[in-house]
Design an enzyme around this catalytic site. Structure first.
Site, PDB file in Angstrom:
ATOM      1  N   HIS A  69     -10.293  12.665  41.581  1.00 60.27           N
ATOM      2  CA  HIS A  69     -10.425  12.963  40.155  1.00 60.27           C
ATOM      3  C   HIS A  69      -9.024  13.230  39.615  1.00 60.27           C
ATOM      4  O   HIS A  69      -8.422  14.263  39.922  1.00 60.27           O
ATOM      5  CB  HIS A  69     -11.347  14.165  39.935  1.00 60.27           C
ATOM      6  CG  HIS A  69     -12.764  13.902  40.365  1.00 60.27           C
ATOM      7  ND1 HIS A  69     -13.683  13.270  39.558  1.00 60.27           N
ATOM      8  CD2 HIS A  69     -13.396  14.139  41.535  1.00 60.27           C
ATOM      9  CE1 HIS A  69     -14.841  13.149  40.208  1.00 60.27           C
ATOM     10  NE2 HIS A  69     -14.686  13.669  41.418  1.00 60.27           N
ATOM     11  N   ASP A 101     -20.014   9.463  39.255  1.00 61.90           N
ATOM     12  CA  ASP A 101     -19.813  10.626  40.110  1.00 61.90           C
ATOM     13  C   ASP A 101     -19.739  11.945  39.344  1.00 61.90           C
ATOM     14  O   ASP A 101     -19.091  12.024  38.305  1.00 61.90           O
ATOM     15  CB  ASP A 101     -18.535  10.480  40.932  1.00 61.90           C
ATOM     16  CG  ASP A 101     -18.363  11.666  41.864  1.00 61.90           C
ATOM     17  OD1 ASP A 101     -19.132  11.754  42.830  1.00 61.90           O
ATOM     18  OD2 ASP A 101     -17.493  12.516  41.602  1.00 61.90           O
ATOM     19  N   HIS A 159     -19.374  11.541  49.340  1.00 58.47           N
ATOM     20  CA  HIS A 159     -19.418  12.906  49.903  1.00 58.47           C
ATOM     21  C   HIS A 159     -20.721  13.274  50.617  1.00 58.47           C
ATOM     22  O   HIS A 159     -21.439  14.171  50.215  1.00 58.47           O
ATOM     23  CB  HIS A 159     -19.062  13.964  48.855  1.00 58.47           C
ATOM     24  CG  HIS A 159     -19.567  13.760  47.449  1.00 58.47           C
ATOM     25  ND1 HIS A 159     -20.867  13.472  47.149  1.00 58.47           N
ATOM     26  CD2 HIS A 159     -18.916  13.823  46.256  1.00 58.47           C
ATOM     27  CE1 HIS A 159     -21.001  13.376  45.836  1.00 58.47           C
ATOM     28  NE2 HIS A 159     -19.834  13.576  45.277  1.00 58.47           N
ATOM     29  N   ASP A 190     -12.465  13.676  47.414  1.00 57.13           N
ATOM     30  CA  ASP A 190     -13.119  14.286  46.242  1.00 57.13           C
ATOM     31  C   ASP A 190     -12.198  15.345  45.614  1.00 57.13           C
ATOM     32  O   ASP A 190     -12.660  16.391  45.158  1.00 57.13           O
ATOM     33  CB  ASP A 190     -14.484  14.881  46.591  1.00 57.13           C
ATOM     34  CG  ASP A 190     -15.336  15.141  45.349  1.00 57.13           C
ATOM     35  OD1 ASP A 190     -14.905  14.792  44.228  1.00 57.13           O
ATOM     36  OD2 ASP A 190     -16.440  15.700  45.503  1.00 57.13           O
ATOM     37  N   HIS A 246      -9.258  21.754  38.780  1.00 55.86           N
ATOM     38  CA  HIS A 246      -9.833  22.478  37.637  1.00 55.86           C
ATOM     39  C   HIS A 246      -8.828  23.517  37.161  1.00 55.86           C
ATOM     40  O   HIS A 246      -8.117  24.125  37.966  1.00 55.86           O
ATOM     41  CB  HIS A 246     -11.132  23.187  38.032  1.00 55.86           C
ATOM     42  CG  HIS A 246     -12.279  22.246  38.237  1.00 55.86           C
ATOM     43  ND1 HIS A 246     -12.858  21.550  37.203  1.00 55.86           N
ATOM     44  CD2 HIS A 246     -12.949  21.886  39.355  1.00 55.86           C
ATOM     45  CE1 HIS A 246     -13.856  20.796  37.678  1.00 55.86           C
ATOM     46  NE2 HIS A 246     -13.913  20.973  38.988  1.00 55.86           N
TER      47      HIS A 246
END
Ligand code: DOR
Length: 466
Positions: A85, A177, A257, A330, A334
């Protein structure tokens, strides 16, 4: 011209099965020689000296070759991450393609597949091309966008696969995802549509009716902590459904995952039946377990959740026997102000790019669960077999640590022990579950098309010409 001789390292090339002490000569973008004792005629045993002219291609003068001493290190294809991401466009305060690429280079990666749950969503060629082009501009890794399965990740209308596939980015993997595609009819259509481009569909495997308010793995620990549980059946029901649908239309399914022993069994059986399925597992699901959650530290909150010791055992076995094709991070940055909230309110996700090799080496290689060549295969040729990542990952005629191949390489020190400091990572975010933890194994150099993107542990940005 640039010419480097990576001297005295152990070449681990899963594509060819080579595991040997070999020197690697890189000239400009390519590997031109892979042979023992190119460095001063002594190779791995003595000092890494200047190469003999007779060992070099005719046009090359030994004084123009920079010898890089990599004794004690493994020289491997650059790692490929199927699941990153990068948050650009839209959430650049958490990560962007520049900081995420730097994290990738620091982690030994030369190729990252950027997930589609950005803002705007990657459901149009213009977004995919922006992501792909920005990756090239930053120049630290190649970024391969993943297209959304449905417009706006809303689970209803299919994204324009043809337009995305025909774009410069050449999108051949589609995923919503983060959000499961619950509607079986839409999923079936997506699988069918993807076959037209030999593309792969990657559905976030979670039956949403079973995970309403779920906060962590369902088990003894969720009862003790009083947190609503996330049953393993939620993942397995969705994977079972998707396997049936993919088999029905002979489409390619990739399971992201994987986190439960039951999912492993489903994939193993489907592969035996000839279903066209591939699968990935994250470093955190290979190491962390739900009993760690008793600290209530939201850095451990992730979707799917970290599971039981039995699940971890099954995932490790599945990676070893090839039921699971590759390791994918993954990597999910954040913002601290969002992540550092009480558990219930924190978003799911953790960083993974810079610690992946250390976790795999510490948890799997040093414990002899995986031999080094197989572990490197799961970081390179395994992921590269799921979608087209060009000359990355060591597969195909241009890949690998082989003469004539593009020099996309990782050089890792399997004995380097380091303590993870989340503040020192290249990612803009700080949510690493390994902060303060000791890992053994770290990338030292990464090369993208013959250029060092990581050198002696330092990320090498492209010089910006004013
Ligand atoms: O923990 C997760 N975070 N799992 C996902 O599937 C999505 C990701 C995110 O985007 O933060």
């Amino acid at each position: 011209m640039s010419a480097y001789l990576l001297a005295g390292g152990r070449v681990l090339d899963p594509g060819s099965g080579i595991d040997a002490l070999l020197d690697v000569l890189v000239v400009d973008e390519r590997i031109v020689r892979v042979a023992p004792d190119l460095a001063g005629g002594t190779g791995g045993s003595g000092e890494a000296g200047a190469p003999h002219a007779s060992d070099l291609p005719e046009h090359l003068d030994p004084v123009d070759v920079e010898v890089v001493d990599v004794r004690g290190c493994w020289v491997t294809p650059g790692f490929v991450d199927l699941h990153t991401h990068l948050r650009e466009p839209g959430e650049e305060d958490a990560e962007d393609i520049d900081t995420g690429s730097a994290a990738g280079a620091a982690g030994g990666y030369t190729a990252l597949c950027a997930m589609a749950n950005t803002d705007p969503v990657c459901d149009a060629a213009v977004i995919a091309d922006l992501v792909w082009r920005r990756g090239r501009e930053v120049g630290l890794v190649d970024v391969f966008p993943v297209g959304a399965i449905t417009k706006g990740l809303k689970g209803q209308e299919l994204a324009p696969f043809g337009e995305l596939n025909a774009s410069a980015a050449g999108v051949d993997m589609f995923s919503d995802d983060g959000i499961p595609l619950a509607d079986a009819l839409v999923m079936r259509r997506a699988l069918q549509y993807a076959t037209a481009f030999d593309a792969v569909i990657c559905n976030h495997a979670e039956e949403p009716d079973l995970t309403v308010d779920a906060q962590m793995n369902e088990g003894a620990m969720s009862s003790v902590l009083g947190l609503p549980g996330w049953p393993h059946e939620a993942e397995e029901i969705m994977v079972a459904r998707d396997l049936i649908l993919a088999a029905g239309v002979d489409a390619r399914l990739h399971v992201p995952h994987v986190s439960t022993a039951g999912t492993v069994e489903l994939i193993r059986a489907a592969k035996q039946r000839g279903v066209r399925v591939t699968a990935e597992v994250t470093p955190h699901h290979l190491l962390l377990t739900d009993d760690l959650v008793d600290c209530y530290d939201p850095v451990l909150k992730v979707n799917p959740p970290v599971r039981s010791h039995g699940d971890v055992r099954a995932l490790r076995e599945a990676l070893a026997d090839g039921t699971i094709d590759g390791i994918a991070t993954d990597h999910a940055p954040h913002l601290p102000e969002l992540k550092d909230q009480e558990w219930d309110h924190a978003p799911c996700g953790m960083l993974g790019l810079e610690t992946a090799f250390g976790v795999v080496n510490t948890a799997l290689i040093r414990s002899q669960t995986l031999d080094p060549l197989t572990a490197i295969a799961r970081l390179t040729v395994g992921p590269a077999s799921v979608r087209d990542v060009g000359d990355h990952g060591g597969g195909g005629p241009d890949g690998g640590v082989a003469e004539g191949a593009t020099a996309n390489l990782a050089v890792v020190d399997p004995d380097a022990t380091w303590t993870v400091d989340a503040r020192a990572l290249h990612s803009r975010a700080r949510n690493s579950p390994y902060h303060g933890r000791e890992l053994t194994g770290r990338p030292v150099h990464t090369l993208l098309r013959g250029r060092f993107t990581l050198r002696d542990g330092v990320v090498q940005r492209l010089e910006v010409v004013a």
